[in-house]
Scaffold this motif. Structure first.
Motif, PDB file in Angstrom:
ATOM      1  N   SER A 385       0.831  -1.212   0.000  1.00 46.39           N
ATOM      2  CA  SER A 385       0.000   0.000   0.000  1.00 46.39           C
ATOM      3  C   SER A 385       0.860   1.254   0.000  1.00 46.39           C
ATOM      4  O   SER A 385       0.470   2.283  -0.568  1.00 46.39           O
ATOM      5  N   VAL A 386       2.053   1.192   0.609  1.00 45.39           N
ATOM      6  CA  VAL A 386       2.969   2.333   0.583  1.00 45.39           C
ATOM      7  C   VAL A 386       3.471   2.572  -0.844  1.00 45.39           C
ATOM      8  O   VAL A 386       3.526   3.716  -1.324  1.00 45.39           O
ATOM      9  N   ALA A 387       3.832   1.488  -1.549  1.00 46.60           N
ATOM     10  CA  ALA A 387       4.291   1.625  -2.930  1.00 46.60           C
ATOM     11  C   ALA A 387       3.187   2.177  -3.820  1.00 46.60           C
ATOM     12  O   ALA A 387       3.420   3.057  -4.665  1.00 46.60           O
ATOM     13  N   ILE A 388       1.956   1.665  -3.646  1.00 45.28           N
ATOM     14  CA  ILE A 388       0.822   2.161  -4.436  1.00 45.28           C
ATOM     15  C   ILE A 388       0.587   3.635  -4.163  1.00 45.28           C
ATOM     16  O   ILE A 388       0.362   4.438  -5.080  1.00 45.28           O
ATOM     17  N   PHE A 389       0.643   3.997  -2.902  1.00 42.51           N
ATOM     18  CA  PHE A 389       0.432   5.391  -2.503  1.00 42.51           C
ATOM     19  C   PHE A 389       1.479   6.302  -3.144  1.00 42.51           C
ATOM     20  O   PHE A 389       1.154   7.363  -3.689  1.00 42.51           O
ATOM     21  N   ILE A 390       2.739   5.887  -3.104  1.00 41.31           N
ATOM     22  CA  ILE A 390       3.821   6.704  -3.670  1.00 41.31           C
ATOM     23  C   ILE A 390       3.685   6.821  -5.185  1.00 41.31           C
ATOM     24  O   ILE A 390       3.793   7.915  -5.755  1.00 41.31           O
ATOM     25  N   LEU A 391       3.447   5.706  -5.844  1.00 36.79           N
ATOM     26  CA  LEU A 391       3.373   5.710  -7.308  1.00 36.79           C
ATOM     27  C   LEU A 391       2.211   6.549  -7.812  1.00 36.79           C
ATOM     28  O   LEU A 391       2.356   7.314  -8.772  1.00 36.79           O
ATOM     29  N   LYS A 392       1.070   6.435  -7.186  1.00 34.94           N
ATOM     30  CA  LYS A 392      -0.108   7.150  -7.666  1.00 34.94           C
ATOM     31  C   LYS A 392      -0.020   8.650  -7.399  1.00 34.94           C
ATOM     32  O   LYS A 392      -0.567   9.455  -8.153  1.00 34.94           O
ATOM     33  N   PHE A 393       0.666   9.037  -6.323  1.00 34.89           N
ATOM     34  CA  PHE A 393       0.722  10.451  -5.973  1.00 34.89           C
ATOM     35  C   PHE A 393       1.905  11.185  -6.593  1.00 34.89           C
ATOM     36  O   PHE A 393       1.906  12.414  -6.622  1.00 34.89           O
ATOM     37  N   THR A 394       2.913  10.472  -7.053  1.00 36.00           N
ATOM     38  CA  THR A 394       4.102  11.160  -7.564  1.00 36.00           C
ATOM     39  C   THR A 394       4.237  11.094  -9.080  1.00 36.00           C
ATOM     40  O   THR A 394       4.818  12.002  -9.676  1.00 36.00           O
ATOM     41  N   LEU A 395       3.751  10.034  -9.712  1.00 37.98           N
ATOM     42  CA  LEU A 395       3.882   9.900 -11.157  1.00 37.98           C
ATOM     43  C   LEU A 395       2.658  10.471 -11.852  1.00 37.98           C
ATOM     44  O   LEU A 395       1.539  10.361 -11.359  1.00 37.98           O
TER      45      LEU A 395
END
Length: 487
Positions: A385-395
């Motif tokens: 969920s941390v990876a999903i959160f980072i990817l969706k909010f930064t890319l």
């Protein structure tokens, strides 16, 4: 003197000819096909768009149009070539219709032919397609971000400082877990991404960020179910989360250029670093709650397990609905590397290799069996969920939506090896019980006396367990439950 003058004139004429040749070459290199609109960026799937092309070339009699990825879009119509009125910048023009089919990136290519059916010019149009239910997907992204923050608050409020103090006296387990989590797992994820998706930058990035994510998720629950050290698991989850604030941006900064190579795609290093560091705020809030609001901390501690279960249910219900497109990537797509269902295989391989890595490392240091189980599970279970959160909010979109396919695949496949081990444990336990039941019970007076003594011992042992629970924190403490069951 005459020779020098002749040589000078020859050099000047040669220089002028060279410059003229360079000028004509630059004119040839200029774009011969122009588009209106100039690109089809962020169009919605299920829509059709008309694109007008024009060219200054004189001899154009036929035109064709195609797309690189037919899963993302298709050309549904191409008009005939029309000659422009004299005096304009273009001599020929036409139009084509492009239908957006599925989320992703694409290129539309237009090829011009002369009367002899020889290619005289080409032009490409960039295209990116977004989800038709993008608002629902954005709601899921925002909600998962809030849930991650709440979990970090609960994690900070749940930590038992006494347990941390006892384990820190011999920190072999936590230190070994950190090495496995933040040295081996990123390298394993990087290698799997390069091996399975050698030409797909987004796939490699998604896999790599999953491997860089902290441990957690349901690692504590699986450690409890498989008989591992719950105290060590909780401490490793906490320390793994703390170290992620430094290690995750560092790994992305070090390996990002290697993943990207010569591609034009850019990783937002600053945004990722700031987002990861910002997760420390909820964790600090939880620690402050534990220090100054102990009653609230007790409530948060009680809510940690239900909240973890809720997140899993939320991801597998509303999250699946909001990201249903992800399952399309679990099948082979023509534009992606062929030969095998890489997405699911890599999603299965990353946690499985992580379990084996933690197991071998813990066995190498001859740690107790409970610690071996905890380290193995904590290494393989990533907090996706941390990876999903980072990817969706930064890319940018749709890059963020495409890269979360790989954390999602890892999330789906992570419980599979653990479930198989749990089933094997249950079968072995049932087999052992059935064998012990076949042994004839003790008979006669001696047997009855032994049974009475066993009952007394069990009664005394249960009394000790109750006193221990009252002293350690009650029946709601899962770590105490595990210790009691192991006795």
């Amino acid at each position: 003197m005459l020779v020098r003058r002749s040589l000078g004139l020859w050099l000047c004429s040669s220089l002028i000819g060279l410059l003229a040749g360079l000028g004509s070459a630059q004119e040839e290199d200029q774009v011969v096909v122009r588009f209106e609109p100039a690109d089809l960026v962020h169009v919605i799937e299920g829509t059709v768009h008309e694109v007008t092309w024009s060219t200054p070339l004189d001899d154009v009699s036929r035109v064709t149009a195609s797309v690189e990825d037919q899963m993302v879009a298709e050309v549904v119509g191409v008009s005939d070539v029309t000659r422009s009125a004299p005096g304009g910048n273009a001599t020929h023009y036409g139009s084509l219709n492009v239908s957006a089919l599925f989320i992703g990136y694409n290129k539309v290519r237009v090829t011009l032919f002369d009367r002899q059916d020889v290619v005289v010019g080409e032009g490409t149009l960039d295209m990116s397609v977004l989800l038709s239910y993008q608002k629902i997907n954005d709601i899921f992204t925002l909600t998962i971000g809030i849930l991650v923050a709440v979990v970090y608050i609960n994690m900070g409020a749940t930590m038992d400082l006494k347990i941390i103090k006892n384990i820190s006296k011999k920190p072999i387990g936590p230190l070994l877990g950190i090495v496995c989590q933040y040295l081996f797992m990123p390298l394993i994820a990087f290698g799997l991404g390069k091996l399975a998706f050698p030409e797909n930058v987004l796939a490699q990035l998604g896999m790599f960020l999953t491997g860089c994510s902290p441990g957690g998720g349901l690692s504590n629950m699986w450690t409890y179910l498989l008989g591992g050290s719950l105290d060590l698991s909780i401490l490793m989850t906490f320390t793994s989360t703390i170290f992620a604030f430094a290690t995750l941006p560092l790994w992305v900064f070090l390996m990002g250029p290697v993943i990207l190579g010569e591609t034009d795609f850019a990783i937002p290093y600053k945004d990722i670093a700031m987002l990861v560091v910002s997760l420390s705020v909820p964790c600090c809030v939880g620690i402050l709650v534990q220090r100054f609001l102990p009653r609230v901390a007790k409530v948060l501690e009680w809510l940690l397990t239900p909240l973890s279960i809720f997140i899993v249910v939320f991801i597998f219900t509303f999250g699946v609905y909001a990201n249903i497109y992800v399952f399309s990537f679990f099948d082979l797509r023509p534009a992606w590397p062929p030969s095998s269902p890489q997405t699911l295989l890599v999603g299965f391989g990353l946690p499985t290799i992580g379990y084996l890595t933690g197991l071998l490392a813990a066995k190498l240091f001859r740690l107790p069996t409970q610690d071996v189980i905890a380290i193995s599970i904590e290494t393989g279970v990533q907090n996706a969920s941390v990876a999903i959160f980072i990817l969706k909010f930064t890319l940018e979109k749709p890059a963020g939506d495409l890269t979360v396919v790989f954390p999602a695949a890892s999330t789906v496949m992570t419980p599979v090896p653990l479930l198989l081990v749990l089933i094997a444990q249950k079968i072995y336990s049932c087999t052992a019980k059935s064998k012990s039941a076949d042994i004839a019970p003790l008979e006669g007076k001696a047997g009855l006396e032994n049974k009475k003594n066993n009952k007394k011992n069990e009664k005394g042992h249960s009394t000790q367990k109750e006193m221990k629970k009252q002293f350690e924190g009650g029946v709601d403490n899962p770590a105490v439950q595990l210790q009691d069951e192991a006795v």
